[in-house]
Write an enzyme that holds these catalytic residues in place. Structure first.
Site, short mmCIF file in Angstrom:
data_model
loop_
_atom_site.label_atom_id
_atom_site.label_comp_id
_atom_site.label_asym_id
_atom_site.label_seq_id
_atom_site.Cartn_x
_atom_site.Cartn_y
_atom_site.Cartn_z
CD GLU A 7 0.46 -1.55 8.16
OE1 GLU A 7 0.09 -0.74 9.04
OE2 GLU A 7 0.96 -1.18 7.08
CD GLU A 20 7.71 -0.12 8.08
OE1 GLU A 20 7.93 0.99 7.56
OE2 GLU A 20 6.68 -0.79 7.84
CG ASP A 25 -0.34 -0.08 2.53
OD1 ASP A 25 0.90 -0.11 2.60
OD2 ASP A 25 -1.07 -0.15 3.54
#
Length: 273
Positions: free
Chosen positions: A124, A191, A53
């Site tokens: 996520e 991340e 995205d």
């Protein structure tokens, strides 16, 4: 500059990634959003292509990933699939398509799989979205998790700084990582977290852990294609290594084209019918 040639030309699958981790073979993952770039990345020997995205930033010019819609992600993933025959293609589920409603999450994931032919989805979050993950997995759809800095939650965090530096947040991340593995996720992206924490997660989990700004102790790495090729010139975090300077290369090429057109040098006699 040489191109990596995969020793194993088999189609990369979720099971294959687990085999790679078991053998200590690092996993290479890169984003792509269109047919032409996906074809080149696939032919270079990439293991996993992420239809991220992040297209919201590098393709649409938005400041966050939040504006991406399900229809837009399906369009990008469908284009990437047409250029890929070896790499595993994973599609991000966009913001608002899975948080809070497991049935809507399942419907969104099914649309991605049926309409784009992508081979897995990425989501996520940890405990907060576990019901949605379980619902999607129950339909036989592979799920890649994503913890640490989660860009879809940027308005909650208020910053893109490194996550899980504090003990409490690090403990939650570790707990969530095990929760995602136990639920059945085939891999996990970490991340922008401390390298020591990422190394611990990778050592404790049987599933592959892919890092971005999470150090070299992960089982693989992922970058955004526009960043590592120097197309997204204004973005230069510590974890990014630029492998090309295509931004200036493209501008130079376009500038030469403009000069040649305006000087009537292009087309010449050999370039016309």
């Amino acid at each position: 500059m040489s191109t990596y040639t995969a020793l194993d030309s088999r189609k990369v699958t979720t099971r294959r990634l687990t085999e790679m981790k078991a053998k200590g073979e690092k996993i290479a993952m890169l984003t792509a959003y269109d047919y032409s770039m996906a074809k080149l990345i696939n032919e270079a020997g990439m293991d996993v292509i992420l239809v991220g995205d992040s297209a919201s930033n590098v393709m649409a010019g938005n400041t966050t990933t939040l504006p991406m819609t399900l229809d837009q992600m399906i369009y990008h993933a469908k284009s990437v699939m047409k250029g890929t025959n070896r790499a595993l293609v994973v599609c991000d589920m966009p913001f608002g398509t899975y948080q809070g409603n497991p049935l809507e999450a399942l419907s969104s994931a099914i649309r991605i799989m049926k309409e784009s032919h992508a081979e897995a989805v990425k989501m996520e979050g940890g405990e907060e979205i576990i019901e949605s993950i379980q619902r999607i997995l129950s339909a036989g759809i592979p799920v890649m998790g994503h913890l640490g800095l989660t860009p879809q939650s940027i308005n909650k965090f208020g910053t893109y700084n490194v996550r899980a530096r504090e003990e409490a947040e690090a403990a939650k991340l570790l707990k969530d990582a095990h929760l995602l593995e136990d639920a059945g996720c085939f891999a996990l992206v970490l991340e922008k977290i401390p390298a020591d924490l990422a190394t611990r997660v990778a050592s404790e989990l049987a599933i592959p852990v892919i890092g971005i700004g999470a150090g070299g102790g992960c089982d693989g790495q992922v970058l955004v294609m526009h960043d590592m090729l120097g197309i997204n010139e204004g973005f230069s975090p510590r974890f990014l290594r630029r492998y090309a300077d295509l931004g200036n290369t493209i501008k130079d090429a376009v500038g030469s084209y403009i000069t040649d057109v305006k000087s009537s040098d292009f087309p010449n006699e050999q370039e016309q019918y």
